[in-house]
Each structure stands twice: as C-alpha cells, then as structure tokens.
Design an enzyme around this catalytic site. Structure first.
Site, PDB file in Angstrom:
ATOM      1  N   LYS A 134       0.803  -1.223   0.000  1.00  0.00           N
ATOM      2  CA  LYS A 134       0.000   0.000   0.000  1.00  0.00           C
ATOM      3  C   LYS A 134       0.838   1.275   0.000  1.00  0.00           C
ATOM      4  O   LYS A 134       0.327   2.349  -0.304  1.00  0.00           O
ATOM      5  CB  LYS A 134      -0.979   0.002   1.186  1.00  0.00           C
ATOM      6  CG  LYS A 134      -2.030  -1.087   1.052  1.00  0.00           C
ATOM      7  CD  LYS A 134      -3.264  -0.842   1.866  1.00  0.00           C
ATOM      8  CE  LYS A 134      -4.321  -1.862   1.462  1.00  0.00           C
ATOM      9  NZ  LYS A 134      -5.537  -1.775   2.213  1.00  0.00           N
ATOM     10  N   LYS A 166      -4.647 -11.065  -5.251  1.00  0.00           N
ATOM     11  CA  LYS A 166      -5.896 -11.368  -4.548  1.00  0.00           C
ATOM     12  C   LYS A 166      -6.967 -10.350  -4.920  1.00  0.00           C
ATOM     13  O   LYS A 166      -6.659  -9.207  -5.263  1.00  0.00           O
ATOM     14  CB  LYS A 166      -5.660 -11.390  -3.035  1.00  0.00           C
ATOM     15  CG  LYS A 166      -5.718 -10.043  -2.362  1.00  0.00           C
ATOM     16  CD  LYS A 166      -5.835 -10.176  -0.856  1.00  0.00           C
ATOM     17  CE  LYS A 166      -5.979  -8.794  -0.233  1.00  0.00           C
ATOM     18  NZ  LYS A 166      -7.350  -8.412   0.035  1.00  0.00           N
ATOM     19  N   LYS A 186     -10.836  -4.747  -2.749  1.00  0.00           N
ATOM     20  CA  LYS A 186     -11.782  -3.682  -3.074  1.00  0.00           C
ATOM     21  C   LYS A 186     -11.094  -2.377  -3.415  1.00  0.00           C
ATOM     22  O   LYS A 186     -11.684  -1.482  -3.992  1.00  0.00           O
ATOM     23  CB  LYS A 186     -12.847  -3.500  -1.979  1.00  0.00           C
ATOM     24  CG  LYS A 186     -12.338  -3.157  -0.604  1.00  0.00           C
ATOM     25  CD  LYS A 186     -13.515  -2.985   0.358  1.00  0.00           C
ATOM     26  CE  LYS A 186     -13.414  -3.874   1.581  1.00  0.00           C
ATOM     27  NZ  LYS A 186     -12.227  -3.677   2.396  1.00  0.00           N
TER      28      LYS A 186
HETATM   29  P1  ATP Z   1      -8.569  -3.345   0.726  1.00  0.00           P
HETATM   30  O1  ATP Z   1      -8.407  -3.680  -0.712  1.00  0.00           O
HETATM   31  O2  ATP Z   1      -9.302  -2.067   0.996  1.00  0.00           O
HETATM   32  O3  ATP Z   1      -7.321  -3.530   1.520  1.00  0.00           O
HETATM   33  P2  ATP Z   1      -9.625  -5.910   1.070  1.00  0.00           P
HETATM   34  O4  ATP Z   1     -10.542  -6.174  -0.040  1.00  0.00           O
HETATM   35  O5  ATP Z   1      -8.285  -6.524   1.019  1.00  0.00           O
HETATM   36  O6  ATP Z   1      -9.548  -4.372   1.307  1.00  0.00           O
HETATM   37  P3  ATP Z   1     -10.039  -6.132   3.923  1.00  0.00           P
HETATM   38  O7  ATP Z   1     -11.021  -5.215   4.534  1.00  0.00           O
HETATM   39  O8  ATP Z   1      -8.600  -5.802   4.042  1.00  0.00           O
HETATM   40  O9  ATP Z   1     -10.369  -6.365   2.383  1.00  0.00           O
HETATM   41  O10 ATP Z   1     -10.269  -7.588   4.438  1.00  0.00           O
HETATM   42  C1  ATP Z   1     -11.378  -8.030   5.193  1.00  0.00           C
HETATM   43  C2  ATP Z   1     -11.309  -9.528   5.369  1.00  0.00           C
HETATM   44  O11 ATP Z   1     -11.508 -10.150   4.111  1.00  0.00           O
HETATM   45  C3  ATP Z   1      -9.961 -10.035   5.889  1.00  0.00           C
HETATM   46  O12 ATP Z   1     -10.153 -11.120   6.762  1.00  0.00           O
HETATM   47  C4  ATP Z   1      -9.270 -10.477   4.647  1.00  0.00           C
HETATM   48  O13 ATP Z   1      -8.302 -11.467   4.911  1.00  0.00           O
HETATM   49  C5  ATP Z   1     -10.426 -11.031   3.838  1.00  0.00           C
HETATM   50  N1  ATP Z   1     -10.123 -10.947   2.413  1.00  0.00           N
HETATM   51  C6  ATP Z   1      -9.767  -9.849   1.715  1.00  0.00           C
HETATM   52  N2  ATP Z   1      -9.564 -10.148   0.431  1.00  0.00           N
HETATM   53  C7  ATP Z   1      -9.807 -11.473   0.300  1.00  0.00           C
HETATM   54  C8  ATP Z   1      -9.767 -12.394  -0.792  1.00  0.00           C
HETATM   55  N3  ATP Z   1      -9.433 -11.986  -2.007  1.00  0.00           N
HETATM   56  N4  ATP Z   1     -10.070 -13.674  -0.562  1.00  0.00           N
HETATM   57  C9  ATP Z   1     -10.418 -14.087   0.677  1.00  0.00           C
HETATM   58  N5  ATP Z   1     -10.472 -13.294   1.755  1.00  0.00           N
HETATM   59  C10 ATP Z   1     -10.166 -12.008   1.590  1.00  0.00           C
END
Ligand code: ATP
Ligand code: LTN
Length: 328
Positions: free
Chosen positions: A112, A194, A197
């Site tokens: 990030k 991965k 969002k």
């Molecule tokens: P950002 O992109 O804003 O960092 P993010 O989509 O990675 O957000 P988080 O809010 O960081 O989502 O994660 C919330 C939960 O969802 C965490 O437990 C994280 O491990 C899980 N998570 C995030 N992305 C994935 C994915 N691609 N597959 C499975 N679990 C996920």
C-alpha cells in the site's frame, strides 16, 4: 469457551472474497460454546483518505451486510471499533513495544505504500499494531481471516508474548484460522493477485451489490487461458479461481462442478457461473437493502454491541495500566 473475533474495514462495498474469507466463517462459528465479536474497523479505514459522508455510509453498509449474511447480534457482539476507545488506547501501549523493523516487513504496508515515498501516513505503518490491540483486548483465542491477514495476526501473537514476558501474564496468544477454500479469492483480471476492493479496475472484483448484468460482464471478461477443457488444475490459475467461486456460491464440490461441464467450454461455464453468483447474491442484496432502510435500528444494534464490548475491553485496559505502572 473460545473467544472468536474478526473485523473488516468499512472502506467500500465488500466483495465476494471478503464474504468467503472472513464473514461466512464467522457465521459458521456462532454457537453457545463460543463468544464471538465482529466489528467494522473504521479507524483502520482512515489510514488511507476517506470521504466522511462515504465512511459513515460504509459503516452502516458493513453492519447491514453482516446481519444479512447471518450474523446474529444475540450471538455475536457486533459493533464499530471507534466506539470502544480502549482499542486506540491499547494500540498506543503496544506501539511502545513494537519494532520499526517488524512493521517494515509487513507485506500489506509494502504494497500500500508502494510509490508513495515519505508522504505515506504513519497510520498505515502502525496499522497492524491497532489490529493487534483489537485482538488482544478481548483475550481472543481464534481469529478467522483471509490468508493475507496471517502475517498481521502473527504480529499480534509476537506482541502478546513480548508484553507477557516483560510485564507478566496479561494477554492470550491468539491463533489465526484460515479456511481451506475461499481464503484467497483471486482477482478476475489477474489471477496472480488477490481480489481487493481497493483495486484500480472494477472488473477485478465482484462486489456483493453487483447486479446480474454486471456480474455477467465481469465473469465473461475474467482472465482464463487458451485451453478448452473445464478441469481443476492449480496451474490454470484463472480457471481454478472461477471453479472455487462456483463451488462456494453453490455449495457443490469442485469435482461436481467439473463433471457438470464435461465436454463443454468456457462459454457455457462462464454463463453458468455468472448465473450461480447472481442467484447467490440477489437474496442477499434484498436483505441488505432492507436493513439499510432502517438506519436507526442498525445504529441501535451497533450501540448495544459497543456497550457489551466495552465491558470486556475496559477491564483488560485496567489490567494493562496496572502492569505497566501508570495506575496509581
Ligand atoms: P482493501 O483492498 O481495501 O485492503 P480488502 O478487499 O483486502 O480491502 P479487507 O477489509 O482488508 O479487504 O479484508 C477483510 C477480510 O476479508 C480479511 O479477513 C481479509 O483477509 C479477507 N479478504 C480480503 N480479500 C480477500 C480475498 N481476495 N479472498 C479471501 N479473503 C479475503
Ligand atoms: N486488517 C484487517 C482488518 C482487521 C482485523 C482486526 C481482522 C482489523 N482488526 C482484528 C481480524 C482481527 C483486514 O482485513 N484488512
């Protein structure tokens, strides 16, 4: 009794990775034998700029989503992180026993902060310490998360052990719980990354509010390969990811999905998958909309949750103050 805890950033509309990696496991773990906590980490979300009105909406949206997926506020303490100020208070204490070096190694920080030189926020750097505070405050045994958060939970373990060694037994050392399937849903346009969002391209993720046409468009353009058979092969990363999603939204085993598409190609498979994803999402979307119509009721649930959480958190913080010597 096990205490099980997880949290998600209200930094936008959730995607199916969040759902399968973190929220659904939490629903499955609700039982009389466990005490569960689930919260929206709004103070984590502001480690990157957020528009205030949007943040407010996203917090309510997050609560509506958890409830719609099956979180029962009678069984799970559901709240908003910023309402329990012990989180930031403990984070400060943990800041003082954390090492710059161990934070610099965090993959999420590296990702990030990439290309942002020294203007990257201190909050983003210290993010995993606030997360450790979230976890340690509640004597958490188990932390269900997606695979990307394993490193952060390990830091929480290290900090718990370091504090206990220095000041005497205070914190439970938590264990991450990462489910086998769904812990790492990959991006649709790049199966090496991965699903996230905060990704640049909206095509890379399926938001839980995407309508049928959008889901179809995104899945049709998902990156696959030039082979024509539908089979599960880890090396065919794009297809393997789509098969995992298919299995998660239908509850069918991947092998069963594969056998349904024997003799068929990507065209049929993608149409079938898009239909299955929409069939899974549309009832959920209706429920979310329903909850969002009664904002006051949502706020009340979050308020009650915060009060219950604070009872636990304030006791732990009192103990921490005693241990470090500031309690006169
Ligand atoms: P950002 O992109 O804003 O960092 P993010 O989509 O990675 O957000 P988080 O809010 O960081 O989502 O994660 C919330 C939960 O969802 C965490 O437990 C994280 O491990 C899980 N998570 C995030 N992305 C994935 C994915 N691609 N597959 C499975 N679990 C996920
Ligand atoms: N960093 C996590 C969110 C998070 C969390 C937590 C997860 C903050 N505090 C405590 C589990 C337990 C993320 O998903 N980005």
């Amino acid at each position: 009794m096990n205490r099980i805890l997880t949290a998600l950033q209200p930094s936008g509309i959730l995607h199916i990775g969040n759902l399968f990696g973190a929220i659904e496991p939490m629903v499955g773990l609700q039982s009389d034998e466990n005490e569960n906590l689930l919260f929206a980490v709004d103070y984590h979300a502001i480690t990157v700029p957020q528009k205030p009105a949007e943040l407010r909406r996203n917090i309510l949206f997050a609560a509506a989503t958890y409830l719609s997926v099956g979180i029962d506020p009678a069984k799970t303490i559901l709240f908003q992180q910023s309402r329990v100020s012990e989180h930031t208070e403990l984070a400060w204490v943990l800041n003082c026993i954390s090492h710059m070096g161990e934070l610099e190694r965090m993959t999420q920080f590296k990702d990030k902060s990439q290309g942002k030189d020294l203007s990257v926020s201190v909050g983003l750097f210290a993010y995993p310490i606030l997360m450790a505070a979230d976890i340690l405050l509640y004597d958490t045994n188990i932390v269900p998360v997606g695979a990307d958060q394993k490193q952060h939970v390990e830091l929480a373990r290290d900090l718990a052990e370091r504090f206990n060694n220095r000041f005497g037994e205070t914190f439970v050392v938590p264990v991450p719980q990462i489910r086998k399937e769904g812990a790492r849903i990959m991006s649709l346009d790049d199966p090496e990354k991965k699903m996230s969002k905060s990704a640049e391209s909206e095509k890379s993720y399926i938001s839980i509010m995407d309508d049928e046409a959008t889901v179809m468009k995104k899945i049709k353009s998902a990156m696959t390969d030039s082979k024509s058979t539908i089979e599960y092969d880890e090396k065919r990363k794009g297809l393997a990811n789509l098969l995992t999603i298919y299995s998660l939204v239908t509850g069918k085993h991947v092998n069963q999905v594969v056998s349904e598409y024997e003799g068929k190609g990507y065209g049929d498979f993608k149409v079938g998958l898009a239909g299955a994803v929409s069939a899974y999402l549309s009832p959920l979307q209706e429920k979310i909309k329903g909850y969002l119509e009664s904002e006051d009721a949502l706020i009340k649930i979050l308020d009650e949750g915060a009060q219950r959480a604070q009872v636990i958190a304030s006791k732990k913080m009192e103990l921490v103050r005693k241990k470090i010597g500031v309690q006169l």
